[in-house]
Design a protein around this motif. Sequence first.
Motif, mmCIF file in Angstrom:
data_model
loop_
_atom_site.group_PDB
_atom_site.id
_atom_site.type_symbol
_atom_site.label_atom_id
_atom_site.label_comp_id
_atom_site.label_asym_id
_atom_site.label_seq_id
_atom_site.Cartn_x
_atom_site.Cartn_y
_atom_site.Cartn_z
ATOM 1 N N ALA A 135 0.780 -1.069 0.204
ATOM 2 C CA ALA A 135 -0.119 0.081 0.066
ATOM 3 C C ALA A 135 0.823 1.187 0.061
ATOM 4 O O ALA A 135 1.935 1.174 0.838
ATOM 5 N N LYS A 136 0.648 2.081 -0.632
ATOM 6 C CA LYS A 136 1.294 3.524 -1.015
ATOM 7 C C LYS A 136 0.559 4.445 0.189
ATOM 8 O O LYS A 136 -0.628 4.822 0.052
ATOM 9 N N VAL A 137 1.667 4.658 1.140
ATOM 10 C CA VAL A 137 0.978 5.641 2.312
ATOM 11 C C VAL A 137 1.825 6.906 2.161
ATOM 12 O O VAL A 137 2.842 7.226 1.983
ATOM 13 N N VAL A 138 0.602 7.989 2.079
ATOM 14 C CA VAL A 138 1.056 9.356 1.853
ATOM 15 C C VAL A 138 0.726 10.106 3.186
ATOM 16 O O VAL A 138 -0.381 10.064 3.484
ATOM 17 N N PRO A 139 1.744 10.535 3.784
ATOM 18 C CA PRO A 139 1.572 11.098 5.243
ATOM 19 C C PRO A 139 0.975 12.522 5.061
ATOM 20 O O PRO A 139 1.246 13.010 3.953
ATOM 21 N N THR A 140 0.546 13.030 6.183
ATOM 22 C CA THR A 140 0.047 14.569 6.104
ATOM 23 C C THR A 140 1.479 15.321 6.012
ATOM 24 O O THR A 140 2.750 15.035 6.117
ATOM 25 N N GLN A 141 1.625 16.774 5.878
ATOM 26 C CA GLN A 141 2.390 17.532 5.516
ATOM 27 C C GLN A 141 3.431 17.488 6.675
ATOM 28 O O GLN A 141 2.999 17.450 7.942
ATOM 29 N N ASN A 142 4.648 17.569 6.456
ATOM 30 C CA ASN A 142 5.758 17.639 7.526
ATOM 31 C C ASN A 142 5.594 16.315 8.389
ATOM 32 O O ASN A 142 5.974 16.483 9.675
ATOM 33 N N ASN A 143 5.192 15.383 8.039
ATOM 34 C CA ASN A 143 5.158 14.125 8.910
ATOM 35 C C ASN A 143 5.701 13.081 8.300
ATOM 36 O O ASN A 143 5.005 11.817 8.227
ATOM 37 N N GLY A 144 6.872 13.122 7.553
ATOM 38 C CA GLY A 144 7.467 12.128 7.058
ATOM 39 C C GLY A 144 7.286 11.934 5.208
ATOM 40 O O GLY A 144 6.745 13.177 4.953
ATOM 41 N N SER A 145 8.008 11.050 4.661
ATOM 42 C CA SER A 145 7.569 10.923 3.362
ATOM 43 C C SER A 145 6.824 9.812 2.928
ATOM 44 O O SER A 145 6.669 8.877 3.768
ATOM 45 N N THR A 146 6.571 9.501 1.486
ATOM 46 C CA THR A 146 5.730 8.441 1.011
ATOM 47 C C THR A 146 6.509 7.380 1.092
ATOM 48 O O THR A 146 7.497 7.439 0.492
ATOM 49 N N VAL A 147 5.823 6.364 1.356
ATOM 50 C CA VAL A 147 6.519 5.168 1.507
ATOM 51 C C VAL A 147 5.590 3.976 1.032
ATOM 52 O O VAL A 147 4.199 4.042 0.792
ATOM 53 N N MET A 148 6.214 2.956 0.469
ATOM 54 C CA MET A 148 5.227 1.645 0.121
ATOM 55 C C MET A 148 5.451 0.684 1.293
ATOM 56 O O MET A 148 6.482 0.268 1.975
ATOM 57 N N CYS A 149 4.241 0.200 2.076
ATOM 58 C CA CYS A 149 4.396 -0.476 3.250
ATOM 59 C C CYS A 149 3.614 -1.834 2.699
ATOM 60 O O CYS A 149 2.560 -2.059 1.937
ATOM 61 N N LYS A 150 4.144 -2.980 3.194
ATOM 62 C CA LYS A 150 3.644 -4.382 2.953
ATOM 63 C C LYS A 150 2.396 -4.528 3.794
ATOM 64 O O LYS A 150 2.198 -4.152 4.789
ATOM 65 N N ILE A 151 1.414 -5.132 3.129
ATOM 66 C CA ILE A 151 0.252 -5.535 3.556
ATOM 67 C C ILE A 151 0.308 -6.745 4.430
ATOM 68 O O ILE A 151 0.454 -7.891 3.717
ATOM 69 N N HIS A 152 -0.170 -6.879 5.689
ATOM 70 C CA HIS A 152 -0.113 -8.065 6.338
ATOM 71 C C HIS A 152 -1.464 -9.059 6.568
ATOM 72 O O HIS A 152 -2.428 -7.990 6.435
ATOM 73 N N ARG A 153 -1.605 -10.017 6.427
ATOM 74 C CA ARG A 153 -2.834 -10.863 6.588
ATOM 75 C C ARG A 153 -2.751 -11.622 7.865
ATOM 76 O O ARG A 153 -1.892 -12.124 8.138
ATOM 77 N N ARG A 154 -4.047 -11.828 8.547
ATOM 78 C CA ARG A 154 -4.122 -12.379 9.735
ATOM 79 C C ARG A 154 -5.382 -13.486 9.670
ATOM 80 O O ARG A 154 -6.425 -12.542 9.642
ATOM 81 N N GLN A 155 -5.456 -14.681 10.010
ATOM 82 C CA GLN A 155 -6.675 -15.239 9.765
ATOM 83 C C GLN A 155 -7.282 -15.440 11.212
ATOM 84 O O GLN A 155 -6.654 -15.460 12.174
ATOM 85 N N LYS A 156 -8.682 -14.717 11.338
ATOM 86 C CA LYS A 156 -9.380 -14.500 12.468
ATOM 87 C C LYS A 156 -10.386 -15.587 12.697
ATOM 88 O O LYS A 156 -10.591 -16.355 11.770
ATOM 89 N N GLU A 157 -10.799 -15.716 14.081
ATOM 90 C CA GLU A 157 -11.831 -16.747 14.297
ATOM 91 C C GLU A 157 -13.033 -16.388 13.436
ATOM 92 O O GLU A 157 -13.583 -15.285 13.166
#
Length: 225
Positions: free
Chosen positions: A18-40
């Motif tokens: 997922a491409k994460v675009v933070p708010t102004q003056n709160n870091g730079s845009t990064v690509m974050c890995k999407i994790h998956r968890r099996q729930k009950e």
Amino acid sequence: MALCMCNTSPDASTATFAKVVPTQNNGSTVMCKIHRRQKEGGNVELWLEFQQTKYICTDNLNFRQVSFPISEPVESYTQSRGLSDSDVHEAFLQWGYNEMKVVLPSFQELFVERATAPFFVFQVFCVGLWCLDEYWYYSLFTLGMLSMFEATVVKQQMKSMSEIKRMTQEPYFISVYRNKRWDKVRCNELCPGDVISLTRREESVPCDVILLHGSCVVNESMLTG
């Protein structure tokens, strides 16, 4: 250097990053890995981590920061009887460990961040203009002084961050009421909803807590300075 090729996905359920675009003056845009968890029940929970904060997917399209049980009625806290083993397991999966990770960036990363600041870029541009007028010695001397100044600032910043990291305490054992009995666990294994017992031997409070019984005097100088 690797070249990353990505395609747009209609929703998060079929995406890998997922491409994460933070708010102004709160870091730079990064690509974050999407994790998956099996729930009950067979449901799959999608989540990602950005700036050491966990975000969960709400509708296969939007992510929100994971919430903590801090807005419950007062009776739910005062009448709490601790957690069970299943509650603790689910809490670890949802919130993780009770610890603060201070990641120290390298000198090169901090220097590049400061070297790309508008003021430094303007100074380098001025040095280039002076070189065109054949002010070689003055220009190179100015560029060297600017680089030394920025390197000194980066060194001081790294020293301050190292001091903050040294302020974090090593995990210690604390009394926790789980499974209808008191037990000793490490403070980094505490979960939201735990009932703990604090004594005079504890030098610090291991997490944000609500005082249920007794009284205490807390030194907040660590927070207020």
